[in-house]
Design an enzyme around this catalytic site. Structure first.
Site: not given
Lengths: 424, 309
Positions: A63, A179, A278, A305
């Site tokens: 955000l 991640h 990515n 994402d």
């Protein structure tokens, strides 16, 4: 006043419900249909031909506030989320400052309450500043409302640090969202390493950069018994590693994003920076394996994402453009293709947007039973619309799907019993 | 016949017939450079901009001479860094240049795909004079010209390209160009400098130069950059030279009448020994001479394609 959603196909994955019925809402709760005609006023929403489901949950979005409000702010992002059918979204901590403290967490929650479009649950940083060297104050952040922890975008390179993160998060009943990217292997890479990168002369990111970290984190989840969630799975190898880990009984869940089951690296041949993301878009074989993972339940969750960027940042040399796709408003419509083609039953697909993300984060699964919060999405499975940057409410117009005609869109989002107003 | 597109961005975007047209036009332009007055009036009044974001002597000079011998006005803008470093985007830089009514922009850039951004946004023709590790089409065309000039044909020839394939735009353009013309392309170097999927572009990979050179009609050596050693791609110059350098002994494995090429600048004693670089098979300086004629042809045909002559 009572709000009645009449005649829709109600799909409530948590309760195995799929059939035509009416939903009654009073205040911010779903209520038991009254036995007799009530005298109090009511509003009826005609939902014939529509799917009525629990409001969607996006457990992975960006955000940008605080710090990068020119890309997106909490209000614009939450509004885009509501337009995309989401009633709960989890925002990643890579803001400026990083959400690695109670005060940033409280700020985000406060901004979200002010905006009011949907519920925003912050994901806190695993390490201070997401620098990978010292644990952040996860306990206090959890208390303040963080629903999980991740150094998204900056993988935790040190295996011992990751081990401690898993153990410490477990103490507070929180999930670590990893991640998975080995930074030494991906350094300088801008797209998938393969035949296309070889031809284009662009530095590749090999599948192995993701897979060695998935393997590492699965081993650490086995070691610690902590809850691990693998973010944005993009490769066939990762799907296989997670499949085996689940068979072994390790506490691991996984998500993928619509771009990984929709697009491949072939699209990059025109050096289109809107496809720079990515992990990178992979090959057709990977795309098929991702769909296979969604089909057999290896991949539990579809997350967006959502990574909004300003147009001026994307309209540059491929090497210089930032990674990311604006995804909140197209996620459901892209996923609907999997249901329309018969690959995944509709109820199962919606489970990946509702029940499964809640469970991955250790939250109560959303439900449409009386007494549940009135967070609901109405979906028109047949309506067709062309994706165009200008139809997006997000400040980030960086969609990778411009020009694509998609079938099946959210048409109304109800949050805390109120219809969310937004203009397309 | 002229070129079909507004721009020359890479060999990947050219048809075989267009390549042949460039080569035959270059053949007629080559004579111009041997006259006392090395000029034809073909492009009088045209404005061409050499926009170089990377240091270059050979290519920049070659394009400049080519434009001048066609009577075009050409100016050079050089910057050792991307314009982004100065706070201006590539697109803004180019739009500013075009606002001064340029007809053609010749761009060299350290990042793959940069000329595509310009070609999409500008009305001017764009020539890719080398972008990152992607393509260097005018180099491949002058190499093709030189091979045809020396050996009379290209089809069916065995052509070995040896060196840092991974980072070489010359290699990529040559693989594509030589394939389109029907040659057999062989690539050679340590596996660290050869992308895994490069064979899909139409080439066979060898790890021993002896195998790549065996029976070759053409051996093309690529410059090895010292900074690759620091990134751990090979242990050092000494070992590289021993296993992959071109010396007399290796040249003897090639076909009788082999030609030795190099896009320059050469590292004497590293990828190529001095006696080979200066030897009878070497056509390295012919490549440079031919570069001007080929670039004249490219500039001329792109302009003609726009109905401008």
């Amino acid at each position: 006043m009572t709000l009645i959603i009449r005649g829709g196909r109600v799909i409530d994955p948590a309760n195995g419900m799929d059939g035509i019925r009416d939903i009654y809402i009073e205040g911010d709760k779903i209520i038991q249909p009254p036995k007799t005609k009530k005298t109090s006023s009511s509003e009826v929403i005609d939902a014939r031909g529509l799917i009525v489901a629990p409001g969607l949950i996006d457990m992975h979005c960006h955000l940008r506030e605080p710090g990068f409000e020119y890309k997106e702010d909490i209000a614009s992002g939450a509004r885009a989320a509501a337009a995309g059918g989401f009633t709960t979204i989890c925002c990643m901590p890579n803001t400026n400052p990083v959400n690695d403290s109670r005060s940033v967490t409280e700020f985000i929650i406060g901004q979200a309450k002010k905006a009011g479009f949907c519920k925003v649950l912050p994901i806190g940083a695993i390490t201070k500043g997401s620098m990978g060297t010292e644990l952040a104050e996860m306990g206090e952040m959890a208390e303040a409302g963080c629903t999980g922890f991740s150094d998204d975008g900056k993988p935790v390179a040190n295996a011992e640090m990751m081990r401690h993160a898993l153990e410490y998060a477990k103490t507070f009943g929180r999930t670590i969202i990893s991640h998975c990217e080995e930074p030494a292997l991906s350094a300088g890479g801008v797209m998938n390493e393969g035949a296309v990168s070889a031809r284009l002369g662009l530095r590749g990111i090999p599948s192995a950069a993701e897979e060695v970290m998935v393997a590492r984190d699965i081993s650490l989840a086995r070691l610690t018994g902590a809850r691990l969630h693998v973010a944005h799975v993009s490769t066939a190898g990762s799907v296989e590693l997670i499949r085996r880990a689940k068979a072994e009984g390790i506490s691991v869940t996984a998500e993928t994003c619509p771009h990984y089951f929709t697009l491949t690296d072939e699209g990059v041949v025109s050096y289109n920076t809107y496809l720079k993301v990515n992990p990178p878009l992979r090959t057709e074989a990977d795309r098929k394996a991702i769909i296979g993972g969604l089909e057999d339940g290896t991949i539990d969750v579809i997350a967006t994402d959502h990574a909004p960027h300003a147009a001026s940042e994307k309209d540059v040399e491929f090497d210089l453009a930032p990674f990311g796709i604006s995804g909140l408003e197209t996620a459901l419509a892209l996923a609907m293709a999997l249901a329309h083609s018969g690959l995944i039953p509709m109820a199962e697909l919606l489970r990946k947007f509702t029940v499964n993300p809640a469970l991955a984060l250790g939250m109560a699964p959303p439900s449409l039973l009386p007494g549940s919060p009135a967070d609901i999405v109405l979906i028109d499975p047949e309506t067709e619309k062309t994706v165009r940057p200008e139809i997006l409410l997000s400040k980030g117009k960086n969609t990778a799907f411009s020009g694509l005609v998609l079938k099946g869109w959210p048409v109304m989002t109800i949050h805390e019993g109120k219809k969310i107003e937004f203009k397309h | 016949m002229a070129l079909k597109k507004k721009d020359l961005l890479g060999i990947d975007y050219l048809e075989k017939a267009e390549i042949e047209e460039i080569i035959s036009t270059a053949e007629s332009f080559k004579e111009v450079s041997t006259r006392d007055i090395k000029k034809v009036p073909a492009l009088r009044g045209r404005t061409i901009v050499n926009l170089f974001f990377e240091p270059s002597t050979r290519t920049r000079t070659s394009f400049e001479l080519a434009a001048k011998r066609l009577s075009a006005d050409i100016i050079n803008i050089s910057s050792s860094t991307s314009s982004v470093v100065k706070g201006e985007t590539l697109l803004d830089t180019a739009r500013n240049i075009e606002a001064m009514n340029s007809d053609m922009i010749i761009v060299r850039h350290s990042m793959s795909g940069a000329p595509m951004i310009l070609a999409k946004a500008l009305k001017s023709s764009v020539i890719n004079a080398g972008d990152g590790s992607h393509e260097h089409p005018s180099q491949a065309l002058l190499d093709l010209f030189t091979i045809k000039e020396r050996l009379g044909r290209v089809e069916g020839l065995n052509i070995a390209i040896i060196g840092d394939i991974a980072h070489s735009r010359v290699a990529r353009s040559n693989i594509l160009c030589l394939n389109k013309m029907g040659a057999n392309v062989r690539l050679c170097g340590p596996a660290t400098l050869i992308p895994a999927d490069i064979e899909k572009m139409g080439a066979k990979v060898y790890f021993r130069p002896e195998d790549a050179i065996d029976g070759a009609d053409v051996v093309m050596m690529l410059r090895i950059q010292m900074e690759r050693q620091k990134s751990g791609l090979f242990p050092g110059v000494r070992e590289y030279s021993r296993f992959f350098g071109l010396n007399q002994e290796r040249v003897r494995l090639a076909k009788e009448g082999v030609i030795i090429m190099h896009p320059g600048p050469i590292n004497r004693g590293v990828e190529i020994s001095t006696e080979v670089a200066d030897g009878p098979y070497s056509v390295i300086l012919d490549q440079v001479t031919n570069g001007v004629a080929v670039r004249m042809a490219i500039i001329y045909l792109l302009t003609e394609g726009r109905g401008a002559i």
